[in-house]
Design an enzyme around this catalytic site. Structure first.
Site, PDB file in Angstrom:
ATOM      1  N   GLN A   1     -10.228   9.573  -6.929  1.00 18.10           N
ATOM      2  CA  GLN A   1      -9.722   9.189  -5.608  1.00 18.10           C
ATOM      3  C   GLN A   1      -9.087  10.415  -4.948  1.00 18.10           C
ATOM      4  O   GLN A   1      -8.766  10.390  -3.771  1.00 18.10           O
ATOM      5  CB  GLN A   1      -8.652   8.105  -5.738  1.00 18.10           C
ATOM      6  CG  GLN A   1      -9.129   6.828  -6.378  1.00 18.10           C
ATOM      7  CD  GLN A   1      -7.971   5.878  -6.642  1.00 18.10           C
ATOM      8  OE1 GLN A   1      -7.579   5.093  -5.760  1.00 18.10           O
ATOM      9  NE2 GLN A   1      -7.424   5.938  -7.830  1.00 18.10           N
TER      10      GLN A   1
ATOM     11  N   HIS B   1     -12.943   9.731  -1.972  1.00 15.41           N
ATOM     12  CA  HIS B   1     -12.185   9.834  -0.724  1.00 15.41           C
ATOM     13  C   HIS B   1     -12.354  11.189  -0.049  1.00 15.41           C
ATOM     14  O   HIS B   1     -11.537  11.555   0.794  1.00 15.41           O
ATOM     15  CB  HIS B   1     -10.692   9.573  -1.003  1.00 15.41           C
ATOM     16  CG  HIS B   1     -10.430   8.176  -1.488  1.00 15.41           C
ATOM     17  ND1 HIS B   1      -9.335   7.854  -2.253  1.00 15.41           N
ATOM     18  CD2 HIS B   1     -11.136   7.030  -1.345  1.00 15.41           C
ATOM     19  CE1 HIS B   1      -9.369   6.550  -2.542  1.00 15.41           C
ATOM     20  NE2 HIS B   1     -10.454   6.040  -2.011  1.00 15.41           N
TER      21      HIS B   1
ATOM     22  N   SER C   1      -2.166   4.145  -9.255  1.00 16.27           N
ATOM     23  CA  SER C   1      -1.350   2.931  -9.114  1.00 16.27           C
ATOM     24  C   SER C   1      -2.257   1.719  -8.893  1.00 16.27           C
ATOM     25  O   SER C   1      -1.789   0.591  -8.819  1.00 16.27           O
ATOM     26  CB  SER C   1      -0.389   3.093  -7.929  1.00 16.27           C
ATOM     27  OG  SER C   1      -1.151   3.336  -6.743  1.00 16.27           O
TER      28      SER C   1
ATOM     29  N   GLU D   1       3.511   4.351 -16.169  1.00 17.15           N
ATOM     30  CA  GLU D   1       4.016   3.064 -15.637  1.00 17.15           C
ATOM     31  C   GLU D   1       2.930   1.971 -15.679  1.00 17.15           C
ATOM     32  O   GLU D   1       1.750   2.267 -15.741  1.00 17.15           O
ATOM     33  CB  GLU D   1       4.464   3.244 -14.170  1.00 17.15           C
ATOM     34  CG  GLU D   1       5.680   4.130 -14.006  1.00 17.15           C
ATOM     35  CD  GLU D   1       5.916   4.488 -12.539  1.00 17.15           C
ATOM     36  OE1 GLU D   1       6.724   5.390 -12.289  1.00 17.15           O
ATOM     37  OE2 GLU D   1       5.259   3.875 -11.653  1.00 17.15           O
TER      38      GLU D   1
ATOM     39  N   ALA E   1      -0.790  12.117 -18.436  1.00 18.90           N
ATOM     40  CA  ALA E   1      -2.182  12.516 -18.670  1.00 18.90           C
ATOM     41  C   ALA E   1      -2.255  13.922 -19.266  1.00 18.90           C
ATOM     42  O   ALA E   1      -3.027  14.173 -20.208  1.00 18.90           O
ATOM     43  CB  ALA E   1      -2.941  12.454 -17.350  1.00 18.90           C
TER      44      ALA E   1
HETATM   45  C1  BV8 Z   1     -11.772   0.435   3.282  1.00 18.78           C
HETATM   46  C2  BV8 Z   1      -7.444  10.034   1.266  1.00 18.78           C
HETATM   47  C3  BV8 Z   1     -13.072  -1.033   4.439  1.00 18.78           C
HETATM   48  C4  BV8 Z   1      -6.470  10.177   2.388  1.00 18.78           C
HETATM   49  C5  BV8 Z   1      -6.950   7.796   0.492  1.00 18.78           C
HETATM   50  C6  BV8 Z   1      -6.637  -2.630   6.780  1.00 18.78           C
HETATM   51  C7  BV8 Z   1      -7.776  -2.082   7.373  1.00 18.78           C
HETATM   52  C8  BV8 Z   1      -8.817  -1.556   6.608  1.00 18.78           C
HETATM   53  C9  BV8 Z   1      -8.706  -1.525   5.234  1.00 18.78           C
HETATM   54  C10 BV8 Z   1      -7.564  -2.047   4.682  1.00 18.78           C
HETATM   55  C11 BV8 Z   1      -6.544  -2.618   5.416  1.00 18.78           C
HETATM   56  N1  BV8 Z   1      -5.580  -3.058   4.556  1.00 18.78           N
HETATM   57  C12 BV8 Z   1      -5.946  -2.776   3.297  1.00 18.78           C
HETATM   58  C13 BV8 Z   1      -7.150  -2.182   3.363  1.00 18.78           C
HETATM   59  C14 BV8 Z   1      -7.882  -1.662   2.296  1.00 18.78           C
HETATM   60  C15 BV8 Z   1      -7.347  -0.244   2.089  1.00 18.78           C
HETATM   61  C16 BV8 Z   1      -6.379  -0.345   0.922  1.00 18.78           C
HETATM   62  O1  BV8 Z   1      -6.818  -0.463  -0.190  1.00 18.78           O
HETATM   63  N2  BV8 Z   1      -5.066  -0.354   1.224  1.00 18.78           N
HETATM   64  C17 BV8 Z   1      -4.105  -0.535   0.151  1.00 18.78           C
HETATM   65  C18 BV8 Z   1      -2.992   0.486   0.281  1.00 18.78           C
HETATM   66  C19 BV8 Z   1      -3.604  -1.964   0.209  1.00 18.78           C
HETATM   67  N3  BV8 Z   1      -8.480   0.584   1.745  1.00 18.78           N
HETATM   68  C20 BV8 Z   1      -9.073   1.282   2.712  1.00 18.78           C
HETATM   69  O2  BV8 Z   1      -8.724   1.336   3.864  1.00 18.78           O
HETATM   70  C21 BV8 Z   1     -10.327   1.984   2.236  1.00 18.78           C
HETATM   71  N4  BV8 Z   1     -11.386   1.679   3.140  1.00 18.78           N
HETATM   72  O3  BV8 Z   1     -11.358  -0.485   2.653  1.00 18.78           O
HETATM   73  O4  BV8 Z   1     -12.675   0.305   4.244  1.00 18.78           O
HETATM   74  C22 BV8 Z   1     -13.844  -1.050   5.653  1.00 18.78           C
HETATM   75  C23 BV8 Z   1     -15.021  -1.736   5.634  1.00 18.78           C
HETATM   76  C24 BV8 Z   1     -15.738  -1.791   6.767  1.00 18.78           C
HETATM   77  C25 BV8 Z   1     -15.292  -1.146   7.917  1.00 18.78           C
HETATM   78  C26 BV8 Z   1     -14.097  -0.433   7.907  1.00 18.78           C
HETATM   79  C27 BV8 Z   1     -13.345  -0.373   6.777  1.00 18.78           C
HETATM   80  C28 BV8 Z   1     -10.118   3.487   2.260  1.00 18.78           C
HETATM   81  C29 BV8 Z   1      -9.073   3.843   1.220  1.00 18.78           C
HETATM   82  C30 BV8 Z   1      -9.011   5.361   1.097  1.00 18.78           C
HETATM   83  C31 BV8 Z   1      -7.744   5.847   1.729  1.00 18.78           C
HETATM   84  N5  BV8 Z   1      -7.629   7.285   1.468  1.00 18.78           N
HETATM   85  N6  BV8 Z   1      -6.881   9.109   0.308  1.00 18.78           N
HETATM   86  C32 BV8 Z   1      -5.344  11.096   1.987  1.00 18.78           C
HETATM   87  O5  BV8 Z   1      -5.249  11.507   0.807  1.00 18.78           O
HETATM   88  O6  BV8 Z   1      -4.562  11.388   2.902  1.00 18.78           O
HETATM   89  S1  BV8 Z   1      -6.179   6.769  -0.584  1.00 18.78           S
HETATM   90  C33 BV8 Z   1      -4.920   7.600  -1.358  1.00 18.78           C
HETATM   91  O7  BV8 Z   1      -4.362   6.669  -2.263  1.00 18.78           O
HETATM   92  C34 BV8 Z   1      -5.334   8.773  -2.221  1.00 18.78           C
HETATM   93  O8  BV8 Z   1      -6.718   8.965  -2.288  1.00 18.78           O
HETATM   94  C35 BV8 Z   1      -4.852   8.344  -3.569  1.00 18.78           C
HETATM   95  O9  BV8 Z   1      -5.571   8.899  -4.596  1.00 18.78           O
HETATM   96  C36 BV8 Z   1      -5.079   6.907  -3.441  1.00 18.78           C
HETATM   97  C37 BV8 Z   1      -4.569   5.972  -4.442  1.00 18.78           C
HETATM   98  O10 BV8 Z   1      -3.317   6.385  -4.820  1.00 18.78           O
HETATM   99  P1  BV8 Z   1      -3.189   6.869  -6.332  1.00 18.78           P
HETATM  100  O11 BV8 Z   1      -4.236   7.904  -6.584  1.00 18.78           O
HETATM  101  O12 BV8 Z   1      -3.192   5.695  -7.218  1.00 18.78           O
HETATM  102  O13 BV8 Z   1      -1.809   7.596  -6.314  1.00 18.78           O
HETATM  103  P2  BV8 Z   1      -0.369   6.900  -6.319  1.00 18.78           P
HETATM  104  O14 BV8 Z   1       0.598   7.933  -5.884  1.00 18.78           O
HETATM  105  O15 BV8 Z   1      -0.441   5.587  -5.628  1.00 18.78           O
HETATM  106  O16 BV8 Z   1      -0.113   6.565  -7.874  1.00 18.78           O
HETATM  107  C38 BV8 Z   1       0.041   7.613  -8.795  1.00 18.78           C
HETATM  108  C39 BV8 Z   1       0.013   6.963 -10.179  1.00 18.78           C
HETATM  109  O17 BV8 Z   1       0.028   8.004 -11.149  1.00 18.78           O
HETATM  110  C40 BV8 Z   1       1.223   6.088 -10.432  1.00 18.78           C
HETATM  111  O18 BV8 Z   1       0.794   4.873 -11.048  1.00 18.78           O
HETATM  112  C41 BV8 Z   1       2.059   6.915 -11.430  1.00 18.78           C
HETATM  113  O19 BV8 Z   1       2.734   6.084 -12.373  1.00 18.78           O
HETATM  114  C42 BV8 Z   1       0.991   7.692 -12.138  1.00 18.78           C
HETATM  115  N7  BV8 Z   1       1.433   8.981 -12.681  1.00 18.78           N
HETATM  116  C43 BV8 Z   1       2.426   9.787 -12.211  1.00 18.78           C
HETATM  117  N8  BV8 Z   1       2.505  10.899 -13.002  1.00 18.78           N
HETATM  118  C44 BV8 Z   1       1.521  10.779 -13.949  1.00 18.78           C
HETATM  119  C45 BV8 Z   1       0.850   9.562 -13.755  1.00 18.78           C
HETATM  120  N9  BV8 Z   1      -0.169   9.161 -14.539  1.00 18.78           N
HETATM  121  C46 BV8 Z   1      -0.518   9.970 -15.562  1.00 18.78           C
HETATM  122  N10 BV8 Z   1       0.073  11.162 -15.817  1.00 18.78           N
HETATM  123  C47 BV8 Z   1       1.097  11.585 -15.043  1.00 18.78           C
HETATM  124  N11 BV8 Z   1       1.694  12.762 -15.316  1.00 18.78           N
END
Ligand code: BV8
Ligand code: ZN
Length: 245
Positions: free
Chosen positions: A102, A120, A191, A217, A233
């Site tokens: 991602q 992404h 997450s 977590e 990781a």
């Molecule tokens: C889509 C690029 C459909 C940008 C990213 C309203 C309108 C449209 C869609 C939606 C909407 N409401 C909800 C949605 C769906 C939406 C979505 O899922 N929202 C969520 C938040 C509810 N999804 C979308 O919009 C997707 N598109 O659905 O389109 C559609 C269909 C037809 C027509 C139109 C639309 C697009 C989603 C992509 C968004 N872009 N990134 C940028 O980077 O600026 S997402 C962004 O979050 C990053 O890519 C990131 O990778 C991703 C997920 O986050 P994580 O990678 O999990 O990172 P996070 O910080 O959250 O967590 C870190 C984890 O690591 C934690 O658990 C932590 O404990 C752990 N950690 C920490 N340290 C360590 C560790 N683990 C191991 N070792 C360590 N040392």
């Protein structure tokens, strides 16, 4: 680091392996995660899923570029960590190995991973908002270059999938297919809140794969997993690699 014999058995017998990574795998490289606090979750008071959104590109592309150029600046001081290097080694350890990320930071590629599926996009690529011509930026080009298309003159935008935008179909279809076919699926450093990326783990599970989560977590997928490794990781993956033939 304790590695259970059941976990080793599952890994040794795996033929087709799929790995999904998120921002957590780059945390030990110094790349701020999105939801673990840190200053990347908010930009000038705007939550991350507002500034990184399709609407903001339409309404205020300059602001989106300021946010992405800032993040490209942060990335200049980040190197791949032991987790990225371990996964680059894993691609030769299994009959069939697929790495899906991602992340847009390019660190898997810099660690040597090939055929990476970037769901992404990539922070160092951009494309024309009119003719969609793609551009590869140098990491040191800050602010971003070019700012407009050399073919048609229109503005360029980051080649990154923002909230409300569709994922690159070819890439997502391949990731879906590999998730369906694999017998072992790792979820590392995510997450598991963002869809459809997190849905790949569900597809794998329904297709009969074993799921291993590596994350300090719990996540919404935790109960779905066969193994939950509450480790970082960068520490756990290298310790696992030594057991792979
Ligand atoms: C889509 C690029 C459909 C940008 C990213 C309203 C309108 C449209 C869609 C939606 C909407 N409401 C909800 C949605 C769906 C939406 C979505 O899922 N929202 C969520 C938040 C509810 N999804 C979308 O919009 C997707 N598109 O659905 O389109 C559609 C269909 C037809 C027509 C139109 C639309 C697009 C989603 C992509 C968004 N872009 N990134 C940028 O980077 O600026 S997402 C962004 O979050 C990053 O890519 C990131 O990778 C991703 C997920 O986050 P994580 O990678 O999990 O990172 P996070 O910080 O959250 O967590 C870190 C984890 O690591 C934690 O658990 C932590 O404990 C752990 N950690 C920490 N340290 C360590 C560790 N683990 C191991 N070792 C360590 N040392
Ligand atoms: Zn153009």
């Amino acid at each position: 680091m304790e590695i259970s014999s059941e976990l080793l058995k599952v890994i040794k017998s795996a033929k087709k392996v799929c790995v999904l990574t998120g921002a957590g795998i780059s945390a030990e490289s110094g790349v701020p995660t999105f939801r673990g606090g840190g200053n990347s979750a908010v930009w000038k008071g705007m939550p991350f899923d507002q500034i990184s959104s399709a609407r903001m590109v339409r309404e205020n592309l300059a602001e989106v570029w300021e946010w992405f150029d800032y993040r490209r600046g942060v990335l200049q001081n980040c190197q791949p960590n032991a987790a990225h290097f371990a996964l680059a080694k894993w691609q030769k350890k299994f009959e069939d190995f697929t790495l899906v990320t991602q992340n847009i930071d390019g660190l898997h590629t810099r660690a040597g991973s090939e055929d990476l599926l970037e769901l992404h996009g990539n922070i160092n690529r951009s494309y024309c908002t009119n003719c969609e011509k793609r551009f590869q930026m140098n990491a040191e080009d800050i602010p971003h270059k070019p700012d407009s298309c050399d073919e048609c003159g229109a503005k360029v935008r980051p080649d990154v999938v923002l909230f409300g935008e569709i994922l690159p179909l070819e890439v997502f279809r391949k990731a879906e297919q590999k998730s369906r076919e694999c017998d072992l699926f790792f979820i590392i450093g995510t997450s598991a809140l963002v869809y459809p990326a997190a849905g790949l783990a569900e597809i794998a599970k329904y297709s009969g794969a074993k799921l291993i989560e590596i994350n300090p977590e719990d996540t919404p997928l935790t109960d779905f997993c066969d193994f939950q490794i509450r480790e970082k990781a960068g520490e756990f993956l290298p310790s696992l690699t030594v057991f792979m033939l």
